[in-house]
Motif scaffolding. Structure first.
Motif, PDB file in Angstrom:
ATOM      1  N   MET A 193     -16.363  57.170  62.512  1.00 52.22           N
ATOM      2  CA  MET A 193     -17.061  58.060  62.174  1.00 52.22           C
ATOM      3  C   MET A 193     -16.159  59.253  61.493  1.00 52.22           C
ATOM      4  N   GLY A 194     -14.906  59.284  62.075  1.00 53.07           N
ATOM      5  CA  GLY A 194     -13.988  60.292  61.945  1.00 53.07           C
ATOM      6  C   GLY A 194     -13.467  60.094  60.483  1.00 53.07           C
ATOM      7  N   LEU A 195     -13.343  58.781  59.887  1.00 54.08           N
ATOM      8  CA  LEU A 195     -12.606  58.490  58.994  1.00 54.08           C
ATOM      9  C   LEU A 195     -13.736  58.942  57.737  1.00 54.08           C
ATOM     10  N   GLN A 196     -14.963  58.526  57.996  1.00 54.85           N
ATOM     11  CA  GLN A 196     -15.909  59.025  56.867  1.00 54.85           C
ATOM     12  C   GLN A 196     -15.996  60.196  56.740  1.00 54.85           C
ATOM     13  N   ARG A 197     -15.945  61.156  57.976  1.00 53.35           N
ATOM     14  CA  ARG A 197     -15.870  62.787  57.644  1.00 53.35           C
ATOM     15  C   ARG A 197     -14.759  63.279  56.917  1.00 53.35           C
ATOM     16  N   ARG A 198     -13.398  62.488  57.396  1.00 53.92           N
ATOM     17  CA  ARG A 198     -12.142  62.943  56.619  1.00 53.92           C
ATOM     18  C   ARG A 198     -12.434  62.470  54.974  1.00 53.92           C
ATOM     19  N   SER A 199     -13.019  61.335  54.698  1.00 48.26           N
ATOM     20  CA  SER A 199     -13.026  60.961  53.428  1.00 48.26           C
ATOM     21  C   SER A 199     -14.273  61.934  52.634  1.00 48.26           C
ATOM     22  N   PHE A 200     -15.174  62.451  53.241  1.00 50.43           N
ATOM     23  CA  PHE A 200     -16.084  63.152  52.627  1.00 50.43           C
ATOM     24  C   PHE A 200     -15.453  64.621  52.319  1.00 50.43           C
ATOM     25  N   LEU A 201     -14.699  65.134  53.454  1.00 49.07           N
ATOM     26  CA  LEU A 201     -13.971  66.260  53.296  1.00 49.07           C
ATOM     27  C   LEU A 201     -12.952  66.331  52.100  1.00 49.07           C
TER      28      LEU A 201
END
Length: 175
Positions: free
Chosen positions: A1-9
């Protein structure tokens, strides 16, 4: 989930930078608009000529001179509606049209590869739908601004009230 959040940011920051760069480039190339007044230039008119039919759909006449006149009237109505906004809001709308007029920004944020005059109606409808449901609130707000200006201007004309079943204002009651 952290990778998706970073990608989104990262995507959000990249998008914000692209919008800012597009706006800056547009202002640098076009020069400042007349102080205190929105200007619906040729590029903005071309964008509206492509966007209005996608927004109004079946409300526009289907062909010929009637469609052309209705489209011109709708664009004039949008121009009038924008002039009724506060100056700060007029500047934001000017920036939105500037972004849509600038070729790299138009391609990046709207997905319209060629100019607005050559834009495929299906492509325009797809970009509007994408903005309407986009994760970035900025693009949703831009969609809502276009939507409200176009539909507000269209239905401000009493000639279009019957299509939505609006009988007009109630007669004033005598006291």
């Amino acid at each position: 989930m952290g990778l998706q959040r970073r990608s989104f940011l990262k995507l959000g920051v990249l998008g914000a930078c692209a919008l800012a760069a597009g706006g800056a480039a547009y202002r640098a190339l076009r020069g400042p608009p007349p102080p205190g007044r929105f200007v619906l230039d040729g590029a903005a008119r071309a964008a509206l000529a492509a966007i209005v039919p996608a927004m109004l759909g079946e409300a526009l006449p289907h062909g010929g001179d009637a469609r052309s006149k209705a489209l011109d009237d709708a664009i004039a109505g949008v121009d009038t509606a924008i002039h009724g906004l506060p100056l700060a809001a007029q500047q934001e709308v000017q920036d939105l049209f500037g972004l849509l007029a600038l070729a790299p920004a138009r391609r990046f944020v709207a997905g319209v590869k060629d100019g607005w005059r050559e834009a495929d109606p299906v492509q325009v409808a797809a970009f509007l739908q994408a903005w309407r449901t986009h994760r970035l609130a900025t693009l949703q707000t831009a969609y809502l601004a276009l939507h409200d200006l176009i539909l507000g201007a269209w239905y401000a004309d009493a000639a279009h009230w019957a299509a939505i079943g609006y009988p007009g204002p109630l007669p004033e009651l005598s006291a």
